[in-house]
Design a protein around this motif. Structure first.
Motif, PDB file in Angstrom:
ATOM      1  N   GLU A 171     -10.730   3.033  -4.601  1.00  6.53           N
ATOM      2  CA  GLU A 171     -11.689   3.043  -5.664  1.00  6.53           C
ATOM      3  C   GLU A 171     -10.937   3.248  -6.588  1.00  6.53           C
ATOM      4  OE1 GLU A 171     -13.836   6.468  -4.637  1.00  6.53           O
ATOM      5  OE2 GLU A 171     -14.283   5.247  -2.334  1.00  6.53           O
ATOM      6  N   ARG A 172      -9.817   3.373  -6.761  1.00  8.90           N
ATOM      7  CA  ARG A 172      -9.493   3.845  -8.082  1.00  8.90           C
ATOM      8  C   ARG A 172      -8.756   2.372  -9.067  1.00  8.90           C
ATOM      9  NH1 ARG A 172      -6.538   9.866  -9.698  1.00  8.90           N
ATOM     10  NH2 ARG A 172      -8.154  10.626  -8.464  1.00  8.90           N
ATOM     11  N   HIS A 173      -8.365   1.120  -7.920  1.00 10.25           N
ATOM     12  CA  HIS A 173      -7.697   0.467  -8.243  1.00 10.25           C
ATOM     13  C   HIS A 173      -7.804  -0.669  -7.090  1.00 10.25           C
ATOM     14  CE1 HIS A 173      -4.730   3.146 -10.590  1.00 10.25           C
ATOM     15  NE2 HIS A 173      -4.569   4.152  -9.725  1.00 10.25           N
ATOM     16  N   PRO A 174      -8.575  -1.612  -6.914  1.00  9.50           N
ATOM     17  CA  PRO A 174      -9.448  -1.884  -6.163  1.00  9.50           C
ATOM     18  C   PRO A 174      -8.569  -3.485  -6.976  1.00  9.50           C
ATOM     19  CG  PRO A 174     -10.928  -1.657  -8.559  1.00  9.50           C
ATOM     20  CD  PRO A 174     -10.033  -0.480  -8.465  1.00  9.50           C
ATOM     21  N   ASP A 175      -7.658  -3.785  -7.378  1.00 10.69           N
ATOM     22  CA  ASP A 175      -6.657  -4.801  -7.481  1.00 10.69           C
ATOM     23  C   ASP A 175      -6.058  -4.863  -6.914  1.00 10.69           C
ATOM     24  OD1 ASP A 175      -4.951  -4.504 -10.386  1.00 10.69           O
ATOM     25  OD2 ASP A 175      -6.415  -2.752  -9.576  1.00 10.69           O
ATOM     26  N   ALA A 176      -5.560  -3.665  -5.746  1.00 12.28           N
ATOM     27  CA  ALA A 176      -4.475  -3.340  -5.547  1.00 12.28           C
ATOM     28  C   ALA A 176      -5.131  -2.775  -3.531  1.00 12.28           C
ATOM     29  CB  ALA A 176      -2.974  -2.012  -5.987  1.00 12.28           C
ATOM     30  N   ALA A 177      -6.120  -2.960  -3.959  1.00 16.91           N
ATOM     31  CA  ALA A 177      -6.724  -2.100  -2.255  1.00 16.91           C
ATOM     32  C   ALA A 177      -5.778  -2.563  -1.495  1.00 16.91           C
ATOM     33  CB  ALA A 177      -8.077  -3.086  -2.053  1.00 16.91           C
ATOM     34  N   GLU A 178      -5.656  -3.733  -1.070  1.00 18.24           N
ATOM     35  CA  GLU A 178      -4.790  -4.916  -0.247  1.00 18.24           C
ATOM     36  C   GLU A 178      -3.486  -3.710   0.246  1.00 18.24           C
ATOM     37  OE1 GLU A 178      -3.916  -8.779   0.368  1.00 18.24           O
ATOM     38  OE2 GLU A 178      -6.810  -8.924  -0.313  1.00 18.24           O
ATOM     39  N   ARG A 179      -2.767  -3.710  -1.162  1.00 16.65           N
ATOM     40  CA  ARG A 179      -1.661  -3.220   0.125  1.00 16.65           C
ATOM     41  C   ARG A 179      -0.868  -0.985  -0.196  1.00 16.65           C
ATOM     42  NH1 ARG A 179       2.261  -3.416  -5.428  1.00 16.65           N
ATOM     43  NH2 ARG A 179       3.511  -2.449  -4.345  1.00 16.65           N
ATOM     44  N   VAL A 180      -2.972  -0.237  -0.766  1.00 17.87           N
ATOM     45  CA  VAL A 180      -2.575   0.727  -0.693  1.00 17.87           C
ATOM     46  C   VAL A 180      -2.281   1.516   0.708  1.00 17.87           C
ATOM     47  CG1 VAL A 180      -4.546   2.697  -1.097  1.00 17.87           C
ATOM     48  CG2 VAL A 180      -3.954   0.686  -2.515  1.00 17.87           C
ATOM     49  N   THR A 181      -2.657   0.714   1.922  1.00 16.06           N
ATOM     50  CA  THR A 181      -2.795   1.860   3.158  1.00 16.06           C
ATOM     51  C   THR A 181      -1.221   1.652   3.196  1.00 16.06           C
ATOM     52  OG1 THR A 181      -4.920   0.905   3.865  1.00 16.06           O
ATOM     53  CG2 THR A 181      -3.630   1.158   5.598  1.00 16.06           C
ATOM     54  N   ALA A 182      -0.471   0.544   3.069  1.00 16.39           N
ATOM     55  CA  ALA A 182       0.691   0.446   3.324  1.00 16.39           C
ATOM     56  C   ALA A 182       1.306   1.494   2.596  1.00 16.39           C
ATOM     57  CB  ALA A 182       1.150  -1.045   3.446  1.00 16.39           C
ATOM     58  N   ASP A 183       1.745   1.668   1.295  1.00 13.99           N
ATOM     59  CA  ASP A 183       2.038   1.653   0.354  1.00 13.99           C
ATOM     60  C   ASP A 183       2.052   3.662   0.462  1.00 13.99           C
ATOM     61  OD1 ASP A 183       2.936   0.118  -1.521  1.00 13.99           O
ATOM     62  OD2 ASP A 183       1.416   0.218  -2.530  1.00 13.99           O
ATOM     63  N   VAL A 184       0.977   4.569   1.244  1.00 13.86           N
ATOM     64  CA  VAL A 184       0.436   5.245   1.302  1.00 13.86           C
ATOM     65  C   VAL A 184       0.884   5.718   2.684  1.00 13.86           C
ATOM     66  CG1 VAL A 184      -1.342   7.544   1.914  1.00 13.86           C
ATOM     67  CG2 VAL A 184      -1.350   5.310   0.460  1.00 13.86           C
ATOM     68  N   ALA A 185       1.111   5.613   3.666  1.00 15.29           N
ATOM     69  CA  ALA A 185       1.579   5.543   5.164  1.00 15.29           C
ATOM     70  C   ALA A 185       2.964   6.086   4.437  1.00 15.29           C
ATOM     71  CB  ALA A 185       1.574   4.210   5.839  1.00 15.29           C
ATOM     72  N   ALA A 186       3.290   4.660   3.837  1.00 16.97           N
ATOM     73  CA  ALA A 186       4.843   4.979   3.136  1.00 16.97           C
ATOM     74  C   ALA A 186       5.386   6.772   2.551  1.00 16.97           C
ATOM     75  CB  ALA A 186       5.922   3.915   2.114  1.00 16.97           C
ATOM     76  N   PHE A 187       4.215   6.842   1.846  1.00 21.01           N
ATOM     77  CA  PHE A 187       4.894   7.975   0.972  1.00 21.01           C
ATOM     78  C   PHE A 187       4.696   9.023   2.175  1.00 21.01           C
ATOM     79  CE2 PHE A 187       2.193  11.555  -1.339  1.00 21.01           C
ATOM     80  CZ  PHE A 187       3.709  11.665  -2.130  1.00 21.01           C
ATOM     81  N   VAL A 188       3.662   8.666   2.838  1.00 17.18           N
ATOM     82  CA  VAL A 188       3.375   9.629   3.198  1.00 17.18           C
ATOM     83  C   VAL A 188       5.054  10.378   4.397  1.00 17.18           C
ATOM     84  CG1 VAL A 188       1.852  10.765   5.584  1.00 17.18           C
ATOM     85  CG2 VAL A 188       1.295  10.268   3.814  1.00 17.18           C
ATOM     86  N   ARG A 189       5.731   8.785   4.553  1.00 20.11           N
ATOM     87  CA  ARG A 189       6.479   9.199   5.619  1.00 20.11           C
ATOM     88  C   ARG A 189       7.592  10.052   4.958  1.00 20.11           C
ATOM     89  NH1 ARG A 189       5.367   3.920   7.532  1.00 20.11           N
ATOM     90  NH2 ARG A 189       6.223   2.856   6.433  1.00 20.11           N
ATOM     91  N   THR A 190       7.950   9.494   3.318  1.00 27.15           N
ATOM     92  CA  THR A 190       8.630   9.939   2.271  1.00 27.15           C
ATOM     93  C   THR A 190       8.785  11.576   2.490  1.00 27.15           C
ATOM     94  OG1 THR A 190       9.264   8.352   1.216  1.00 27.15           O
ATOM     95  CG2 THR A 190       9.991  10.021   0.500  1.00 27.15           C
TER      96      THR A 190
END
Lengths: 89, 16
Positions: free
Chosen positions: A61-80
């Motif tokens: 919602e905050r960054h609609p231009d990045a919507a496609e990559r957000v899921t993978a980014d958050v998953a990687a962050f949670v793994r970190t």
């Protein structure tokens, strides 16, 4: 997704806000980390009882231009977070 | 104005 609602920090980790951003202090290992703005958004949401999907939705919602990559980014962050033992298992 | 997107990151900053 690996983090369930009601996630919490590990007992030896303390989170605080500083003028440099959100800092996580690992009192057991004697080290500390800094979160960037989106990392702060995600971890706050998780600690408030939100799910990983909630965090993804919020960032999209905050960054609609990045919507496609957000899921993978958050998953990687949670793994970190898991690998660093910041979040309680 | 919304800040540009950055992937969420945890950066180790040092030890004490």
């Amino acid at each position: 997704m690996p983090v369930t609602p009601g996630a919490s920090l590990s007992p030896h980790v303390t989170m605080t806000e500083t003028e440099h951003g959100t800092v996580l202090l690992d009192e057991r290992a004697g080290r500390y980390w800094v979160l960037n703005a989106t990392g702060t958004t995600v971890i706050r949401l998780l600690l408030a009882g939100g799910s990983v999907d909630d965090a993804v939705r919020e960032l999209r919602e905050r960054h609609p231009d990045a919507a496609e990559r957000v899921t993978a980014d958050v998953a990687a962050f949670v793994r970190t977070l898991r690998d660093a033992e910041v979040m309680a298992p | 104005k919304v800040a540009a997107y950055e992937p969420p990151a945890l950066m180790e900053a040092g030890g004490f």
